[in-house]
Design an enzyme around this catalytic site. Structure first.
Site, mmCIF file in Angstrom:
data_model
loop_
_atom_site.group_PDB
_atom_site.id
_atom_site.type_symbol
_atom_site.label_atom_id
_atom_site.label_comp_id
_atom_site.label_asym_id
_atom_site.label_seq_id
_atom_site.Cartn_x
_atom_site.Cartn_y
_atom_site.Cartn_z
ATOM 1 N N HIS A 76 0.872 -1.178 0.000
ATOM 2 C CA HIS A 76 0.000 0.000 0.000
ATOM 3 C C HIS A 76 0.904 1.221 0.000
ATOM 4 O O HIS A 76 1.472 1.592 1.027
ATOM 5 C CB HIS A 76 -0.906 -0.055 1.245
ATOM 6 C CG HIS A 76 -1.770 1.142 1.427
ATOM 7 N ND1 HIS A 76 -2.415 1.423 2.619
ATOM 8 C CD2 HIS A 76 -2.121 2.136 0.577
ATOM 9 C CE1 HIS A 76 -3.104 2.542 2.484
ATOM 10 N NE2 HIS A 76 -2.937 2.999 1.257
ATOM 11 N N MET A 147 -10.015 3.616 2.347
ATOM 12 C CA MET A 147 -9.442 3.999 3.644
ATOM 13 C C MET A 147 -10.561 4.385 4.607
ATOM 14 O O MET A 147 -11.405 5.226 4.284
ATOM 15 C CB MET A 147 -8.505 5.202 3.495
ATOM 16 C CG MET A 147 -7.210 4.951 2.760
ATOM 17 S SD MET A 147 -6.166 3.657 3.448
ATOM 18 C CE MET A 147 -5.955 4.181 5.150
HETATM 19 C C1 DX5 Z 1 -2.903 3.540 7.827
HETATM 20 C C2 DX5 Z 1 -2.514 2.196 7.213
HETATM 21 C C3 DX5 Z 1 -3.189 1.032 7.829
HETATM 22 C C4 DX5 Z 1 -2.960 0.873 9.314
HETATM 23 C C5 DX5 Z 1 -3.938 -0.098 9.872
HETATM 24 O O1 DX5 Z 1 -2.344 4.543 7.078
HETATM 25 O O2 DX5 Z 1 -2.805 2.196 5.830
HETATM 26 O O3 DX5 Z 1 -2.865 -0.161 7.130
HETATM 27 O O4 DX5 Z 1 -1.671 0.493 9.638
HETATM 28 O O5 DX5 Z 1 -3.783 -0.125 11.264
HETATM 29 P P1 DX5 Z 1 -5.056 -0.242 12.239
HETATM 30 O O6 DX5 Z 1 -5.703 -1.548 11.898
HETATM 31 O O7 DX5 Z 1 -4.439 -0.219 13.586
HETATM 32 O O8 DX5 Z 1 -5.944 0.922 11.950
HETATM 33 ZN ZN ZN Z 2 -2.630 0.256 4.568
#
Ligand code: DX5
Ligand code: ZN
Length: 229
Positions: A76, A147
């Protein structure tokens, strides 16, 4: 690519641990535990300190990670210029590469380049961006990533606005495309995401804050099941 995608599609729902929240001091152990817990894919959050206000890791670390596990890598890219670094992420061994529509408003070329290299191509959309921005390009993607927090940090609160987006995007997808949700996905929220159409669930805190990754995996899958019943 076809085989890799087929395998992921056949294993849906997919719980994808976000490696942002892992113990970087002991990656050998983390990969061993995640493999034992039978996760189908790992989510690698790349941040450049520019597109998002945080830095994580880049292709050199991913290349080293690639030597430690055979689990698929779902990268990502939260970076401003993904085209510039594409070759590095391909060479590092990513199986899917997702970049943001906010970074590349005309993504056709880049999606094509990723797919040409036998890699799955994904497009990500931030909470404040309308689905209209990605709609013309959805058919060119293997994966859409919604997101449910502002990107940049793990451990944030799930934003329900993401559910409306999932419902809308799901209607536009073929059955051979993945719909992923990322940010604050945990036992209380994962069922709603599944009901809204998500089939791939990126989970950081809800796995890495738990003492037993296998139990965390089972718990998240069970929370999805209760919705499907
Ligand atoms: C945020 C990231 C996510 C994040 C998810 O910018 O893209 O992948 O690390 O972590 P949690 O599940 O703790 O929200
Ligand atoms: Zn992510």
């Amino acid at each position: 690519m076809a085989n890799r995608l087929q395998e992921l599609l056949s294993r849906r729902p997919l719980i994808a641990p976000s490696m942002l929240k892992c113990d970087f001091g002991n990656l050998h152990r983390e990969f061993a535990l995640l493999e034992q817990a039978d996760f189908p894919v790992l989510h690698l959050d790349v941040m450049d300190g520019h597109f998002v206000p945080n830095l994580s890791y880049g292709p050199m670390v991913i290349e080293r990670m690639r030597e430690l596990t055979s689990l698929p890598f779902d990268a990502h890219l939260m970076i401003s210029d993904p085209a510039k670094y594409l070759d590095d992420y391909l060479a590092a061994g990513c199986d899917s590469i997702t970049f943001h529509i906010e970074a590349v408003p005309e993504p056709t070329d880049l999606l094509g380049k990723i797919r040409e290299k036998n890699c799955l191509a994904g497009l990500a959309i931030n909470p404040g961006t309308s689905v209209d921005a990605i709609e013309p390009f959805i058919s060119q993607c293997d994966l859409i990533l919604v997101m449910s927090v502002e990107p940049g940090f793990g451990g944030q609160k799930f934003m329900p606005i993401a559910l409306d987006k999932l419902f809308r995007i799901k209607e536009l997808l073929r059955n051979d495309q993945l719909l992923s949700i990322d940010g604050g996905v945990a036992i209380p929220t994962i069922g709603k995401c599944a009901a809204a159409g998500a089939d791939t669930f990126v989970c950081g805190s809800s796995i890495f804050n738990e003492p037993d990754y296998s139990e965390a995996h089972k718990g998240l899958l069970a929370a999805i099941e209760t919705v499907n019943r």
